[in-house]
Enzyme design. Structure first.
Site, short mmCIF file in Angstrom:
data_model
loop_
_atom_site.label_atom_id
_atom_site.label_comp_id
_atom_site.label_asym_id
_atom_site.label_seq_id
_atom_site.Cartn_x
_atom_site.Cartn_y
_atom_site.Cartn_z
CD GLN A 126 93.37 -67.18 32.38
OE1 GLN A 126 93.00 -66.64 33.42
NE2 GLN A 126 92.88 -68.34 31.99
CG ASP A 154 102.23 -70.86 14.56
OD1 ASP A 154 101.92 -71.73 15.41
OD2 ASP A 154 101.62 -70.72 13.48
CB ALA A 199 97.32 -74.49 25.41
CB THR A 204 92.75 -72.56 26.27
OG1 THR A 204 92.67 -71.23 25.78
CG2 THR A 204 94.18 -72.87 26.66
CB THR A 207 94.01 -79.67 31.16
OG1 THR A 207 92.66 -79.55 31.62
CG2 THR A 207 94.03 -80.65 30.00
CG ASP A 208 90.86 -80.15 35.19
OD1 ASP A 208 91.38 -79.40 34.34
OD2 ASP A 208 89.72 -79.95 35.64
CE1 TYR A 250 92.66 -77.18 26.38
CE2 TYR A 250 91.48 -78.29 28.16
CZ TYR A 250 92.49 -77.44 27.73
OH TYR A 250 93.33 -76.86 28.66
CE LYS A 293 97.05 -78.74 27.51
NZ LYS A 293 98.10 -77.70 27.24
CD1 TRP A 339 88.39 -76.46 36.87
CD2 TRP A 339 87.08 -75.51 38.41
NE1 TRP A 339 87.27 -77.23 37.02
CE2 TRP A 339 86.45 -76.69 37.96
CE3 TRP A 339 86.44 -74.75 39.39
CZ2 TRP A 339 85.22 -77.12 38.45
CZ3 TRP A 339 85.22 -75.18 39.89
CH2 TRP A 339 84.62 -76.35 39.42
N1 LIG Z 1 92.51 -71.85 31.58
C1 LIG Z 1 92.25 -72.93 32.29
O1 LIG Z 1 91.26 -73.02 33.03
C2 LIG Z 1 93.19 -74.12 32.25
C3 LIG Z 1 92.84 -75.27 32.97
C4 LIG Z 1 93.72 -76.36 32.94
C5 LIG Z 1 94.88 -76.30 32.21
N2 LIG Z 1 95.16 -75.19 31.50
C6 LIG Z 1 96.41 -75.17 30.71
O2 LIG Z 1 97.23 -74.14 31.22
C7 LIG Z 1 98.03 -73.61 30.16
C8 LIG Z 1 97.88 -72.10 30.14
O3 LIG Z 1 96.51 -71.78 29.92
P1 LIG Z 1 95.99 -70.27 29.88
O4 LIG Z 1 94.72 -70.24 30.65
O5 LIG Z 1 97.09 -69.34 30.23
O6 LIG Z 1 95.65 -70.17 28.33
P2 LIG Z 1 95.33 -68.87 27.46
O7 LIG Z 1 95.11 -67.70 28.33
O8 LIG Z 1 94.28 -69.28 26.47
O9 LIG Z 1 96.71 -68.62 26.68
C9 LIG Z 1 97.16 -69.51 25.69
C10 LIG Z 1 98.15 -68.75 24.85
O10 LIG Z 1 98.62 -69.63 23.83
C11 LIG Z 1 98.77 -68.88 22.65
N3 LIG Z 1 98.74 -69.72 21.46
C12 LIG Z 1 97.68 -70.33 20.88
N4 LIG Z 1 98.06 -70.97 19.76
C13 LIG Z 1 99.41 -70.75 19.64
C14 LIG Z 1 100.37 -71.13 18.67
N5 LIG Z 1 100.04 -71.86 17.59
N6 LIG Z 1 101.65 -70.74 18.86
C15 LIG Z 1 102.00 -70.00 19.92
N7 LIG Z 1 101.12 -69.58 20.86
C16 LIG Z 1 99.83 -69.96 20.71
C17 LIG Z 1 97.59 -67.94 22.68
O11 LIG Z 1 97.82 -66.87 21.81
P3 LIG Z 1 96.55 -66.17 21.07
O12 LIG Z 1 95.74 -65.57 22.18
O13 LIG Z 1 97.23 -65.18 20.17
O14 LIG Z 1 95.85 -67.28 20.36
C18 LIG Z 1 97.57 -67.53 24.15
O15 LIG Z 1 98.38 -66.41 24.37
C19 LIG Z 1 97.58 -74.33 28.89
O16 LIG Z 1 98.43 -75.41 28.65
C20 LIG Z 1 96.20 -74.85 29.25
O17 LIG Z 1 95.87 -76.01 28.49
C21 LIG Z 1 94.36 -74.09 31.51
#
Ligand SMILES: NC(=O)c1ccc[n+]([C@@H]2O[C@H](COP(=O)([O-])OP(=O)(O)OC[C@H]3O[C@@H](n4cnc5c(N)ncnc54)[C@H](OP(=O)(O)O)[C@@H]3O)[C@@H](O)[C@H]2O)c1
Length: 292
Positions: free
Chosen positions: A13, A37, A61, A63, A102-103, A126, A130, A152
Site C-alpha cells: 500500500q 528480498d 514488512a 504485515t 507501527t502503533d 507483529y 516491528k 490503521w
Molecule cells: N497496514 C497498516 O495498517 C499499517 C499500520 C501501521 C504500520 N504499518 C507499517 O507501514 C509499512 C507499510 O505497510 P503496508 O500497509 O504498505 O504493507 P503491505 O501493503 O502489506 O506491503 C508490504 C510489502 O512488503 C513486501 N514484503 C514482504 N516481505 C518482503 C521481503 N522479504 N522482502 C521484500 N519485500 C517484502 C510485500 O510483498 P508481498 O506482497 O510480495 O509479500 C508487500 O509488497 C509497514 O512497515 C507496516 O508495518 C502498516
C-alpha cells in the site's frame, strides 16, 4: 542534482503511494520481494552497493498481524532482520534510511496519545518484530535513521479495512464491528507525502504520523458506509452493530488505545492544518470510484 532513493515493499500500500507521489527531483529505484528480498543480507548489500542511494525507504514488512502469531520466524526475518540488513547496507554505503513502524509497538494501556519516547510494550508477535526492527535500525544508523510510526493504513491499492468493509457491506445486510479499540485511520497517500517531505529536510529520530482525529473501528466502518452511500459506491444500506473486542476474538492481541502524538512530525514538517481522517477517507473513496 537528483536524490537517489532505493524503495522496498514497492507493491504494498505505502510503496505504491510512494511511487505515485514521488517528487520530480527524486530518482526512485523501487523494489518488491521479487526483485529484492530484504531477508537476504547479501542481495541487500549488493543492491545498495550497486546503486549507492542517498536514502533507503523501507516500506517492506510482514504485515499479517494475526498470521504472525503462528509464523514468528518469518515475521522476525522480515521485520527485524530485513530492516537490519537494510540499515547495515545503508551504513556501509553512507545512505540515510526511513524505517516505517507501527502503533502496535505500544500496549494501548495509556490514557493519552503516545509520544515517540513513551515506553513500548508490544502485545503481539507483529508488534514485537516491528519494535525489534526499529531497535536494529536505530542502533545501526543513529542519526542517519528516521523511524516513522503510523497506524490503521489504507489505500486504493492493496488489502485494507476500507476495501474489506466495502465488499462485506455490499454482500451483507448487517455487520458487527469492534467499537472499543480506537486509533487514527490513515490514508497511505498522505503518509507517502509526509515521508517525501521528511527526506527533503533530512528528518531523523523517532516520530509519529497518522491522519488527524480519532475513531473506533465501528466509527470508521460507519464513515466508510455513509461516505460510500453518498458517493454511490454502495447501492443499499448495511446496518452496523458495535461490539466489544471480546466478542471478536483474534489470534493477535491489539492495543485498545492506539493514538499517536504527532506534534514532533507536524512541527518538523511545518504542518499547521493536518488533514482529518474523514476528509482523507472521502478523498480515497472518490478516487476509488473514479475510473483509472
Ligand atoms: N497496514 C497498516 O495498517 C499499517 C499500520 C501501521 C504500520 N504499518 C507499517 O507501514 C509499512 C507499510 O505497510 P503496508 O500497509 O504498505 O504493507 P503491505 O501493503 O502489506 O506491503 C508490504 C510489502 O512488503 C513486501 N514484503 C514482504 N516481505 C518482503 C521481503 N522479504 N522482502 C521484500 N519485500 C517484502 C510485500 O510483498 P508481498 O506482497 O510480495 O509479500 C508487500 O509488497 C509497514 O512497515 C507496516 O508495518 C502498516
Amino acid at each position: 542534482m537528483k536524490t537517489t532513493v532505493l524503495l522496498t515493499g514497492a507493491h504494498g500500500q505505502l510503496g505504491w503511494e510512494l511511487q505515485r507521489s514521488c517528487p520530480a527531483k527524486i530518482e526512485l529505484h523501487a523494489h518488491d520481494a521479487d526483485t529484492l528480498d530484504i531477508t537476504d543480507a547479501q542481495s541487500v548489500h549488493d543492491a545498495v552497493q550497486a546503486l549507492k542511494p542517498d536514502w533507503i525507504i523501507n516500506a517492506a514488512a510482514y504485515t499479517a498481524v494475526d498470521k504472525a502469531e503462528s509464523e514468528p520466524t518469518l515475521a522476525y526475518a522480515v521485520n527485524r532482520d530485513g530492516a537490519h540488513h537494510l540499515a547495515a547496507a545503508a551504513r556501509a554505503g553512507g545512505a540515510r534510511m526511513v524505517q516505517v513502524s507501527t502503533d502496535f509497538i505500544f500496549d494501548g494501556e495509556q490514557g493519552h496519545p503516545y509520544r515517540p519516547n513513551d515506553a513500548p510494550n508490544p502485545l503481539s508477535v507483529y508488534g514485537a518484530s516491528k519494535l525489534a526492527g526499529e531497535i536494529a535500525v536505530h542502533e545501526t544508523l543513529g542519526d542517519h535513521a528516521l523511524i516513522l510510526r503510523t497506524a490503521w493504513v489504507y489505500s486504493r491499492h492493496g488489502h485494507n479495512f476500507v476495501k474489506t468493509m466495502l465488499r462485506l457491506m455490499s454482500e451483507r445486510e448487517n455487520l458487527s464491528i469492534v467499537a472499543d479499540q480506537v486509533g487514527s485511520p490513515t490514508w497511505a497517500h498522505g503518509l507517502a507525502h509526509a515521508i517525501w517531505q521528511a527526506t527533503a529536510i533530512k528528518l531523523h529520530g523517532t516520530h509519529h504520523w497518522t491522519d488527524a482525529g480519532v475513531a473506533s473501528w465501528y466509527d470508521f466502518a460507519q464513515a466508510i458506509h455513509d461516505e460510500a452511500r453518498t458517493l454511490g459506491l454502495l447501492t443499499r444500506d448495511c446496518a452496523l452493530r458495535p461490539i466489544a473486542t471480546t466478542d471478536y476474538p483474534t489470534p493477535a492481541r491489539r492495543p485498545g488505545f492506539s493514538l499517536l502524538d504527532k506534534a514532533s512530525s507536524w512541527q518538523a514538517l511545518n504542518i499547521s492544518q493536518p488533514a482529518h481522517w474523514r476528509a482523507q477517507l472521502r478523498a480515497m473513496l472518490i478516487e476509488l470510484g473514479t475510473p483509472k
